[in-house]
Motif scaffolding. Structure first.
Motif, PDB file in Angstrom:
ATOM      1  N   VAL A  24       0.844  -1.199   0.000  1.00 27.80           N
ATOM      2  CA  VAL A  24       0.000   0.000   0.000  1.00 27.80           C
ATOM      3  C   VAL A  24       0.880   1.249   0.000  1.00 27.80           C
ATOM      4  O   VAL A  24       1.854   1.338   0.750  1.00 27.80           O
ATOM      5  CB  VAL A  24      -0.931   0.014   1.233  1.00 27.80           C
ATOM      6  CG1 VAL A  24      -1.667   1.344   1.338  1.00 27.80           C
ATOM      7  CG2 VAL A  24      -1.923  -1.142   1.147  1.00 27.80           C
ATOM      8  N   GLU A  74      -6.216   0.451  -7.059  1.00 30.01           N
ATOM      9  CA  GLU A  74      -7.353   0.402  -6.150  1.00 30.01           C
ATOM     10  C   GLU A  74      -7.019   1.230  -4.917  1.00 30.01           C
ATOM     11  O   GLU A  74      -5.843   1.507  -4.645  1.00 30.01           O
ATOM     12  CB  GLU A  74      -7.662  -1.035  -5.727  1.00 30.01           C
ATOM     13  CG  GLU A  74      -8.182  -1.915  -6.857  1.00 30.01           C
ATOM     14  CD  GLU A  74      -8.408  -3.350  -6.403  1.00 30.01           C
ATOM     15  OE1 GLU A  74      -7.890  -3.728  -5.323  1.00 30.01           O
ATOM     16  OE2 GLU A  74      -9.094  -4.100  -7.125  1.00 30.01           O
ATOM     17  N   SER A  75      -8.063   1.623  -4.195  1.00 32.43           N
ATOM     18  CA  SER A  75      -7.879   2.380  -2.966  1.00 32.43           C
ATOM     19  C   SER A  75      -8.538   1.619  -1.825  1.00 32.43           C
ATOM     20  O   SER A  75      -9.757   1.725  -1.621  1.00 32.43           O
ATOM     21  CB  SER A  75      -8.511   3.775  -3.105  1.00 32.43           C
ATOM     22  OG  SER A  75      -8.322   4.533  -1.940  1.00 32.43           O
ATOM     23  N   PRO A  76      -7.743   0.786  -1.091  1.00 34.04           N
ATOM     24  CA  PRO A  76      -8.304  -0.014   0.013  1.00 34.04           C
ATOM     25  C   PRO A  76      -9.023   0.836   1.042  1.00 34.04           C
ATOM     26  O   PRO A  76     -10.038   0.434   1.597  1.00 34.04           O
ATOM     27  CB  PRO A  76      -7.070  -0.690   0.621  1.00 34.04           C
ATOM     28  CG  PRO A  76      -6.045  -0.653  -0.462  1.00 34.04           C
ATOM     29  CD  PRO A  76      -6.297   0.612  -1.219  1.00 34.04           C
ATOM     30  N   LYS A  77      -8.486   2.018   1.302  1.00 32.06           N
ATOM     31  CA  LYS A  77      -9.143   2.988   2.170  1.00 32.06           C
ATOM     32  C   LYS A  77      -8.679   4.368   1.747  1.00 32.06           C
ATOM     33  O   LYS A  77      -7.723   4.515   0.974  1.00 32.06           O
ATOM     34  CB  LYS A  77      -8.832   2.735   3.645  1.00 32.06           C
ATOM     35  CG  LYS A  77      -7.364   2.821   4.030  1.00 32.06           C
ATOM     36  CD  LYS A  77      -7.202   2.551   5.525  1.00 32.06           C
ATOM     37  CE  LYS A  77      -5.734   2.662   5.930  1.00 32.06           C
ATOM     38  NZ  LYS A  77      -5.577   2.434   7.395  1.00 32.06           N
TER      39      LYS A  77
END
Length: 227
Positions: A24, A74-77
């Protein structure tokens, strides 16, 4: 150098996020990467858009937004990013540059653009949209496009107002000047504080009265004064 545009950031940012597949990367890390990768100076990192947000950070976030909508990352959070298989495959092709047009190979990105264009625009809106789309395709961030569109609309409005005024009668123009002077603080709030006073051999002049506690003062403005 100038702050790089969002499309110029896409490939370097994608490479940075994909440097360690599965790891990340935070927005803070990407901001630091952009500054170091392009060697931005203090003045360049301090440059802001109309909202006050740093331009380089704004462009970086839009690069991430478009890459995310194309499913390359993608953006996990919130504020974190990770590369996807599609992003890795794209890097494996040796891609050197990306823009909105090149991302339209992905149906998800096309859906994103189509969703943002929902609604039938008016003719004037269509002209603005075409201009805005051209600017975005040239790498301008949406905020920059909005600011540019606002300036264009403002300039067009000023031109339309001046044209409308010039088509009116001299008497209308004189009354308009009186109202303008009142709005600038001349005279007072009384209805009779501003008036158009005919004078011989001069068409008309504008008279304004300013009431004080001691006396009633009157100022006269003539067209020959340059008003």
């Amino acid at each position: 150098m100038a702050v790089p545009k969002y499309d110029e950031m896409m490939v370097p940012v994608l490479r940075r996020i994909g440097a360690e597949p599965g790891a990340v990367v935070t927005s803070k890390q990407l901001r630091r990467f952009v500054v170091e990768h392009w060697g931005l100076s203090d003045s360049e990192t301090a440059e802001t858009i109309s909202s006050g947000f740093e331009r380089y950070a704004n462009n970086m976030l839009w690069a991430c937004t478009y890459l995310k909508q194309a499913k390359c990352i993608e953006s996990p959070k919130r504020g974190t990013y990770v590369i996807t298989d599609r992003g890795l495959e794209l890097l494996a092709t040796g891609v050197e540059s990306l823009d909105r047009q090149s991302l339209m190979r992905y149906p998800e990105f096309c859906d994103f653009l189509n969703w943002s264009r929902k609604g039938k625009p008016s003719a004037s809106q269509s002209m603005i949209n075409e201009s805005s789309q051209s600017a975005v395709e040239e790498g301008e961030s949406p905020e920059d496009v909005i600011e540019g569109a606002f300036r264009s609309i403002e300039a067009a409005l000023v031109s339309d107002i001046l044209e409308a005024i010039m088509q009116q009668s001299p008497a209308f123009f004189e009354r308009l000047v009186v109202q303008l002077l009142l709005a600038m603080g001349y005279g007072d709030s009384f209805d009779e504080s501003g008036s158009v006073t005919p004078l011989s051999n001069d068409g008309a002049s504008m008279a304004l009265s300013a009431r004080t506690s001691s006396a009633l003062k009157t100022s006269t403005f003539r067209q020959s004064d340059g008003i």
